[in-house]
Design a protein around this motif. Structure first.
Motif, PDB file in Angstrom:
ATOM      1  N   UNK A   5      41.986 -56.258  34.324  1.00 51.60           N
ATOM      2  CA  UNK A   5      40.982 -55.610  33.481  1.00 51.60           C
ATOM      3  C   UNK A   5      41.270 -54.120  33.345  1.00 51.60           C
ATOM      4  N   UNK A   6      41.634 -53.479  34.446  1.00 50.22           N
ATOM      5  CA  UNK A   6      41.944 -52.046  34.414  1.00 50.22           C
ATOM      6  C   UNK A   6      43.170 -51.786  33.547  1.00 50.22           C
ATOM      7  N   UNK A   7      44.220 -52.579  33.762  1.00 50.91           N
ATOM      8  CA  UNK A   7      45.451 -52.407  33.002  1.00 50.91           C
ATOM      9  C   UNK A   7      45.206 -52.589  31.507  1.00 50.91           C
ATOM     10  N   UNK A   8      44.422 -53.582  31.144  1.00 49.19           N
ATOM     11  CA  UNK A   8      44.127 -53.843  29.746  1.00 49.19           C
ATOM     12  C   UNK A   8      43.300 -52.711  29.137  1.00 49.19           C
ATOM     13  N   UNK A   9      42.351 -52.181  29.895  1.00 45.57           N
ATOM     14  CA  UNK A   9      41.555 -51.054  29.411  1.00 45.57           C
ATOM     15  C   UNK A   9      42.456 -49.857  29.135  1.00 45.57           C
ATOM     16  N   UNK A  10      43.389 -49.588  30.028  1.00 45.70           N
ATOM     17  CA  UNK A  10      44.307 -48.468  29.823  1.00 45.70           C
ATOM     18  C   UNK A  10      45.214 -48.712  28.621  1.00 45.70           C
ATOM     19  N   UNK A  11      45.597 -49.959  28.370  1.00 46.37           N
ATOM     20  CA  UNK A  11      46.389 -50.278  27.175  1.00 46.37           C
ATOM     21  C   UNK A  11      45.642 -49.861  25.912  1.00 46.37           C
ATOM     22  N   UNK A  12      44.326 -50.066  25.908  1.00 50.10           N
ATOM     23  CA  UNK A  12      43.514 -49.717  24.751  1.00 50.10           C
ATOM     24  C   UNK A  12      43.514 -48.210  24.532  1.00 50.10           C
ATOM     25  N   UNK A  13      43.295 -47.459  25.608  1.00 51.73           N
ATOM     26  CA  UNK A  13      43.291 -45.995  25.497  1.00 51.73           C
ATOM     27  C   UNK A  13      44.658 -45.497  25.030  1.00 51.73           C
ATOM     28  N   UNK A  14      45.718 -46.054  25.597  1.00 50.61           N
ATOM     29  CA  UNK A  14      47.079 -45.659  25.218  1.00 50.61           C
ATOM     30  C   UNK A  14      47.335 -45.949  23.749  1.00 50.61           C
ATOM     31  N   UNK A  15      46.926 -47.122  23.279  1.00 51.74           N
ATOM     32  CA  UNK A  15      47.123 -47.464  21.864  1.00 51.74           C
ATOM     33  C   UNK A  15      46.403 -46.480  20.962  1.00 51.74           C
ATOM     34  N   UNK A  16      45.181 -46.113  21.319  1.00 49.17           N
ATOM     35  CA  UNK A  16      44.404 -45.199  20.485  1.00 49.17           C
ATOM     36  C   UNK A  16      45.050 -43.821  20.386  1.00 49.17           C
ATOM     37  N   UNK A  17      45.672 -43.375  21.458  1.00 49.52           N
ATOM     38  CA  UNK A  17      46.230 -42.022  21.489  1.00 49.52           C
ATOM     39  C   UNK A  17      47.703 -41.999  21.079  1.00 49.52           C
ATOM     40  N   UNK A  18      48.525 -42.780  21.777  1.00 49.16           N
ATOM     41  CA  UNK A  18      49.975 -42.632  21.649  1.00 49.16           C
ATOM     42  C   UNK A  18      50.498 -43.152  20.310  1.00 49.16           C
ATOM     43  N   UNK A  19      49.904 -44.226  19.775  1.00 52.01           N
ATOM     44  CA  UNK A  19      50.361 -44.711  18.470  1.00 52.01           C
ATOM     45  C   UNK A  19      50.220 -43.617  17.414  1.00 52.01           C
ATOM     46  N   UNK A  20      49.065 -42.939  17.393  1.00 54.32           N
ATOM     47  CA  UNK A  20      48.855 -41.888  16.400  1.00 54.32           C
ATOM     48  C   UNK A  20      49.754 -40.690  16.658  1.00 54.32           C
ATOM     49  N   UNK A  21      49.998 -40.376  17.933  1.00 56.27           N
ATOM     50  CA  UNK A  21      50.923 -39.276  18.250  1.00 56.27           C
ATOM     51  C   UNK A  21      52.321 -39.608  17.730  1.00 56.27           C
ATOM     52  N   UNK A  22      52.773 -40.840  17.922  1.00 57.08           N
ATOM     53  CA  UNK A  22      54.093 -41.245  17.433  1.00 57.08           C
ATOM     54  C   UNK A  22      54.174 -41.079  15.915  1.00 57.08           C
ATOM     55  N   UNK A  23      53.129 -41.515  15.228  1.00 58.01           N
ATOM     56  CA  UNK A  23      53.113 -41.439  13.764  1.00 58.01           C
ATOM     57  C   UNK A  23      53.168 -39.987  13.298  1.00 58.01           C
ATOM     58  N   UNK A  24      52.341 -39.153  13.880  1.00 57.11           N
ATOM     59  CA  UNK A  24      52.265 -37.759  13.441  1.00 57.11           C
ATOM     60  C   UNK A  24      53.486 -36.953  13.853  1.00 57.11           C
ATOM     61  N   UNK A  25      54.120 -37.338  14.942  1.00 54.49           N
ATOM     62  CA  UNK A  25      55.345 -36.638  15.340  1.00 54.49           C
ATOM     63  C   UNK A  25      56.430 -36.806  14.277  1.00 54.49           C
ATOM     64  N   UNK A  26      56.472 -37.972  13.644  1.00 47.77           N
ATOM     65  CA  UNK A  26      57.434 -38.200  12.564  1.00 47.77           C
ATOM     66  C   UNK A  26      57.073 -37.370  11.335  1.00 47.77           C
ATOM     67  N   UNK A  27      55.807 -37.370  10.969  1.00 44.32           N
ATOM     68  CA  UNK A  27      55.403 -36.683   9.733  1.00 44.32           C
ATOM     69  C   UNK A  27      55.351 -35.174   9.902  1.00 44.32           C
ATOM     70  N   UNK A  28      54.953 -34.698  11.073  1.00 39.74           N
ATOM     71  CA  UNK A  28      54.862 -33.254  11.303  1.00 39.74           C
ATOM     72  C   UNK A  28      56.155 -32.671  11.849  1.00 39.74           C
ATOM     73  N   UNK A  29      57.088 -33.542  12.245  1.00 36.70           N
ATOM     74  CA  UNK A  29      58.394 -33.120  12.752  1.00 36.70           C
ATOM     75  C   UNK A  29      58.288 -32.277  14.027  1.00 36.70           C
TER      76      UNK A  29
END
Length: 378
Positions: free
Chosen positions: A80-104
Motif C-alpha cells: 500500500x505504501x509503495x503504491x501510494x508513492x507511485x501515485x505521488x511520483x507519477x503526478x510529479x515526475x511525469x510532468x517534470x519529464x515533459x517540461x524538461x523537454x519543452x523548456x530545455x
C-alpha cells in the motif's frame, strides 16, 4: 474530529511545498504542512531525528515525511505504501519529464529516486533507530545518527502546480478503492501495476547514474513498454499486445492538428509500413527497440535517435501521461459548452483549463520529436 498523524518515514531528497498529496489515510507532507507539525508533536524525538539530516556537503536539510492518520485501520503494509508513492511520483515526475523537454532545462525532481524513503527511522517510543529493508535489518542509537540525502540525485523542491491536484485525486481514488475498500477490480489493478512499472522506468539508469551504459537505456525502454502493456491488459480474457496499446493511443483527444494527423510512418514488420499519428509511430519504434533488446538482437546506439536527432527516451513520459489520463474518469471536468450555457461558472472553467494544462505540455513535448532541433541537440 481532527485526524491524528504519525510519521512512517523520511524523504530527505525532496522539499515538498504543496499540501495536496494527501488523502484521509496517507500523505507526503513538507515542513510547512499542519499534518507535518502534528506528526512531529506525536513522535517522541522525531524532531531530533529529522534535525540530524545533512546534504553531502554539510548543508542542513529538513526532510519531508510520509505520514499516516489514525483513520488507517492498521499500519499500512509495504504494498500500500509503495503504491501510494507511485501515485505521488507519477503526478510529479511525469510532468517534470515533459517540461524538461519543452523548456530545455530541468524543472524539478527528474527521477523517481528523489522520493526514496530513508531506510532508518525512529521507533514510535523515540528510544532507538531501526533500519529494515531487503538488504538490511539493524538497530542503533539516535545520538550517533547522521542522516544524509541521496548522493546520486539533488535535493529538489516540489512546487505547487495546478495540474497535480486533480491527477492525484483521480489516482488516489483508485488506490483507496483497492487498498482501503478492498475492491479488486481488474482495471484498478492494471493501473496500479502499470504505475509500478512506470516508477521503475523513471529511476536512474544505474545506481549512481555515473556508470550507465547503452544497455541501461534498453532496460529503461523495456520498462516503459511494459508499463503500457500492463495498462491495457484485459485480464483473463486475453493478453496485452502492441495493437491494444495502439488502440488506446488512438482514443486520446489530441488538440493540435499535427498530433491528430496520421502522417507519420510506422514499420509494423513484414513489409507492412503505414501512416499513423505521431504518438502511435513513436510507440511502434519503442516496441520494436524493446523486442530487439530483450531478444538479444543486434541494436546500435543510433537506433535510439529519431530523424531530427532527439532521443526516443525523451517521449514515453508524455505518451504515458496522456494514455493514463484518457483511462481515468474525471468527475471535475468542465467543458466550454457548460460554461457558455451557464451550467458552470467562468471561474470553474478557468480552473479546469489550468488543471488540464498538462495536455498542452504533452503535445508540445511530443512535437519536439519531429521538429527541427538546435544544432547542440544533435
Amino acid at each position: 474530529m481532527a485526524l491524528k498523524w504519525t510519521a512512517l518515514g523520511a524523504l530527505p531528497s525532496i522539499d515538498m511545498k504543496p499540501d495536496y498529496f494527501a488523502g484521509e489515510y496517507l500523505a507526503v507532507a513538507g515542513a510547512h504542512d499542519d499534518r507535518y507539525r502534528d506528526a512531529i508533536a506525536n513522535g517522541p524525538n522525531l524532531h531530533t531525528f529529522l534535525s540530524k539530516f545533512e546534504g553531502s556537503h554539510g548543508q542542513r536539510l529538513r526532510p519531508s515525511l510520509l505520514i499516516r492518520s489514525d483513520a488507517y485501520p492498521e499500519r499500512p503494509n509495504s504494498e500500500a505504501i509503495s503504491s501510494f508513492m507511485d501515485i505521488v511520483i507519477a503526478c510529479v515526475v511525469l510532468d517534470v519529464r515533459v517540461r524538461t523537454v519543452t523548456w530545455r532545462r530541468n524543472v524539478g525532481p527528474f527521477y523517481a529516486d528523489s522520493f526514496e524513503i530513508y531506510p532508518w527511522m525512529i521507533t514510535p517510543d523515540g528510544k532507538r533507530l531501526v533500519a529494515q529493508n531487503a538488504a538490511l535489518w539493524a538497530v542503533h542509537e539516535l545520538d550517533k545518527f547522521r542522516g544524509t540525502a541521496s548522493a546520486a540525485v539533488p535535493v529538489q523542491e516540489v512546487g505547487r502546480e495546478a495540474t497535480h491536484p486533480r491527477f492525484f485525486k483521480q489516482l488516489h481514488a483508485i488506490w483507496k478503492s483497492h487498498f482501503i475498500d478492498g475492491q479488486d477490480g481488474w482495471t484498478s489493478r492494471a493501473i496500479l501495476r502499470s504505475l509500478k512499472m512506470a516508477t521503475s522506468a523513471l529511476r536512474l539508469s544505474s545506481p549512481t547514474g555515473s556508470t550507465e551504459s547503452f544497455y541501461d537505456y534498453g532496460r529503461i525502454l523495456s520498462l516503459w513498454v511494459s508499463a503500457f502493456e500492463v495498462l491495457v491488459h484485459p485480464g483473463s480474457t486475453g493478453k496485452a499486445t502492441r495493437q491494444r496499446v495502439l488502440d488506446l493511443l488512438k482514443t486520446i483527444s489530441w488538440q493540435s492538428k499535427m498530433m491528430q494527423e496520421a502522417t507519420h510512418q510506422a514499420d509494423f514488420g513484414g513489409g507492412n509500413v503505414g501512416n499513423v499519428r505521431l504518438a502511435n509511430a513513436l510507440y511502434v519504434k519503442m516496441h520494436d527497440l524493446r523486442n530487439d533488446f530483450l531478444h538479444g538482437n543486434p541494436v546500435e546506439t543510433e537506433k535510439f535517435r529519431l530523424d531530427n536527432g532527439t532521443w526516443i527516451l525523451s517521449y514515453p513520459a508524455a505518451i504515458f501521461r496522456m494514455a493514463l489520463s484518457t483511462m481515468l474518469p474525471d468527475p471535475d471536468e468542465v467543458t466550454r459548452e457548460q460554461a457558455l450555457a451557464g451550467e458552470k461558472t467562468r471561474e470553474e472553467y478557468w480552473q479546469h483549463l489550468q488543471a488540464a494544462r498538462y495536455r498542452d505540455d504533452c503535445e508540445e513535448c511530443l512535437l519536439a520529436a519531429v521538429k527541427r532541433q538546435p544544432a547542440d541537440d544533435k
